[in-house]
Write an enzyme that holds these catalytic residues in place. Structure first.
Site, PDB file in Angstrom:
ATOM      1  N   THR A  32      51.846 -52.284 -35.130  1.00  0.00           N
ATOM      2  CA  THR A  32      53.418 -52.090 -34.941  1.00  0.00           C
ATOM      3  C   THR A  32      53.948 -53.643 -34.647  1.00  0.00           C
ATOM      4  OG1 THR A  32      53.114 -52.046 -32.589  1.00  0.00           O
ATOM      5  CG2 THR A  32      53.245 -49.919 -33.754  1.00  0.00           C
ATOM      6  N   TRP A  45      77.084 -44.790 -21.670  1.00  0.00           N
ATOM      7  CA  TRP A  45      76.220 -45.254 -22.874  1.00  0.00           C
ATOM      8  C   TRP A  45      77.247 -45.787 -23.773  1.00  0.00           C
ATOM      9  CZ3 TRP A  45      71.937 -46.790 -21.496  1.00  0.00           C
ATOM     10  CH2 TRP A  45      71.002 -45.999 -20.492  1.00  0.00           C
TER      11      TRP A  45
END
Length: 535
Positions: A180, A440
């Site tokens: 990753t 959010w």
């Protein structure tokens, strides 16, 4: 009892892909060298070379399960290693030469690589970490000079070897390995089985996935050291698609030259590549004959409507896909559904900027903060979780176990909405959401809208501390050459789509957005730079 066990238990190994690829004597593999020159061979010839490479590696002591590292570009030798190493029972481990030497040192030590194959143009990169991890052998792909003393010459080794007869392998044995990007900590290794990569190749070739066929000429700009070039080399070898490998020259004009010269029908890469190429096309629209190019597969980051519209104006089709290293990487593809064929352009664009529906055999769900599945009403937001036959169930050496649920799903860290048809829209990475006054705000949505302004080349939105609201969005923007725009104009541009409280209070003008080695915005660096400056 009825006997259902009447079918051949045929192993799904990459050996079958390699064996099939040797049928394609008339399928070209074109490879560009670091000096810009082109070499030409065939897929069948690559298989024969792979057999000799495998014997040569075995002679260096590479055995079943051993990791063979590659420090190579998208080049024919990399394809040969892709074919040879898994088929001989070893594991091909691609290394990203754009990473810092310390990170590469950690990765090769964590993987336990035994042998490394390096392009001579990357020997300086190799020297940066070779002293930290001891490789039993170093093999160099040379172009002009002999291999340095103490290292093996790739071509000479292969020429001296006899073709290998492939061993019988278990489909669940390891075939390849990637790490990753490590944006939130140390990189983590993902080990792909033969079975996973065979099934992934079949799915990628489906018409409503990436659509790899024997009539394609495919140019993967996405590196072979990044999530297996999205599985395109294996899909091409399986199907018999003509393959054009661009080497290290990835500037817009070099890519455009290859697209035109080799009459490419399909290409793939991250949005930053296509932003640069679009600017080159806009500057000289009559220079480049791209009538053969059917589609650009774009992944790695959210695609803005402005980018899609920009290519539409040149008669070129952008198809967005989503995936991760942990998903080998194909997860979803945004193919326009039949029901939208006759709809207006706005409805089609609103769909095309989404990340799409899962490819066959992949399942998705999204859960809220309490772990409960969200409604598929395209309104509720939750963290995307995914499972399937080519999705990781653990990381190498047991790291990051909290990324996997008790019932076998991988937590992606992406916050999404899902509609009734299973089409996802990524709102943000969980760590990149802005929580302002308890509400959010999606940084990705804001970025895409900002990049829709004609003066904005790139935009990255981050959360910065705010005494009153907890966090507020800050937008870092790169302005196109020769243009200017005032922050008030950018706020006005956003106000057509966002409430006042969702719009960034601050705009910082930068010459460029810092990026990771895989081309993603490095928001951690932006946060470190601006976090101490409260709004």
């Amino acid at each position: 009892m009825f006997n259902a066990l009447t079918m051949d238990d045929y192993p799904l190994t990459l050996t079958a892909v390699v064996e099939r690829a040797q049928l394609f004597h008339d399928v070209d593999v074109v490879s560009r060298r670091p000096d810009g020159s082109l070499t030409r061979t065939t897929m069948a010839a690559c298989v024969q070379q792979a057999r000799r490479v495998a014997t040569a590696l075995a002679g260096l002591g590479v055995a079943a399960g051993d990791r063979v590292a590659t420090l190579l570009w998208n080049q024919v030798e990399h394809l040969e290693i892709y074919l040879a190493v898994p088929a001989m029972g070893a594991v091909v481990h691609t290394l990203n030469p754009r990473l810092h030497a310390d990170e590469l040192a950690f990765i090769v030590a964590d993987a336990g690589d035994s042998v490394i194959v390096v392009d001579e143009s990357l020997l300086d990169v190799f020297e940066g970490f070779r002293h930290i991890h001891r490789f039993t052998h170093v093999v160099v792909v040379t172009h002009n000079d002999d291999a340095p003393q103490g290292m093996w010459d790739y071509r000479v080794l292969a020429e001296r070897a006899e073709p290998m007869s492939w061993p019988v392998l278990d489909e669940r044995s390891a075939a390849a390995m990637c790490y990753t990007s490590g944006t939130t900590g140390r990189p983590k290794g993902v080990v792909y089985s033969h079975r996973a990569l065979v099934l992934h190749s079949l799915a990628a070739a489906l018409p409503d996935a990436l659509g790899v066929s024997a009539r394609e000429t495919l140019l993967p700009v996405v590196p072979m050291f990044h999530a297996n070039a999205w599985g395109l080399p294996y899909a091409s070898a399986m199907i018999g698609a003509r393959l054009v490998l661009p080497g290290p020259l990835l500037d817009p004009h070099s890519i455009l030259d290859l697209l035109v010269r080799e009459r490419v029908t399909m290409t793939a890469g991250v949005p930053t590549v296509w932003m640069g190429m679009l600017a080159a096309l806009d500057a000289e629209p009559q220079r480049w004959d791209l009538t053969c190019l059917d589609r650009l597969i774009v992944g790695g980051a959210a695609v803005s409507r402005a980018l899609i519209e920009g290519y539409d104006q040149h008669g070129l089709r952008v198809i967005q896909a989503w995936g991760m290293t942990e998903t080998a990487p194909l997860g979803t593809v945004s193919r326009l559904p039949v029901g939208l064929d006759e709809q207006g352009s706005d409805a089609q664009y609103e769909y095309r900027i989404r990340q799409g529906t899962p490819v066959p055999l992949v399942e998705i769900r999204a859960v809220d903060d309490d772990g409960r599945p969200i409604e598929r009403d395209d309104s509720a937001m939750g963290e995307l979780e995914i499972r399937g036959p080519w999705v990781a169930s653990a990381y190498h050496n047991g790291r990051g176990s909290d990324s996997f649920t008790a019932d076998g799903w991988f937590r992606t860290g992406d916050i999404v909405r899902i509609d009734e048809h299973g089409c996802i829209r990524i709102c943000d990475r969980a760590k990149d959401l802005v929580k302002s006054g308890g509400e959010w705000i999606s940084s990705v949505d804001l970025e895409n809208r900002l990049m829709g302004h004609p003066a904005v080349a790139e935009a990255a939105v981050i959360a910065v501390p705010d005494e009153r609201w907890g966090e507020r969005p800050l937008a870092a923007v790169v302005i196109r050459d020769g243009m200017s725009v005032h922050p008030d104009e950018l706020k006005q541009h956003l106000s057509a789509h966002y409430a006042k409280w969702q719009i960034p209070d601050r705009f910082e003008y930068l010459p460029e957005i810092p990026r990771t080695a895989t081309g993603k915005f490095r928001k951690t660096e932006l946060r470190q730079r601006f976090a101490s400056q409260t709004t």
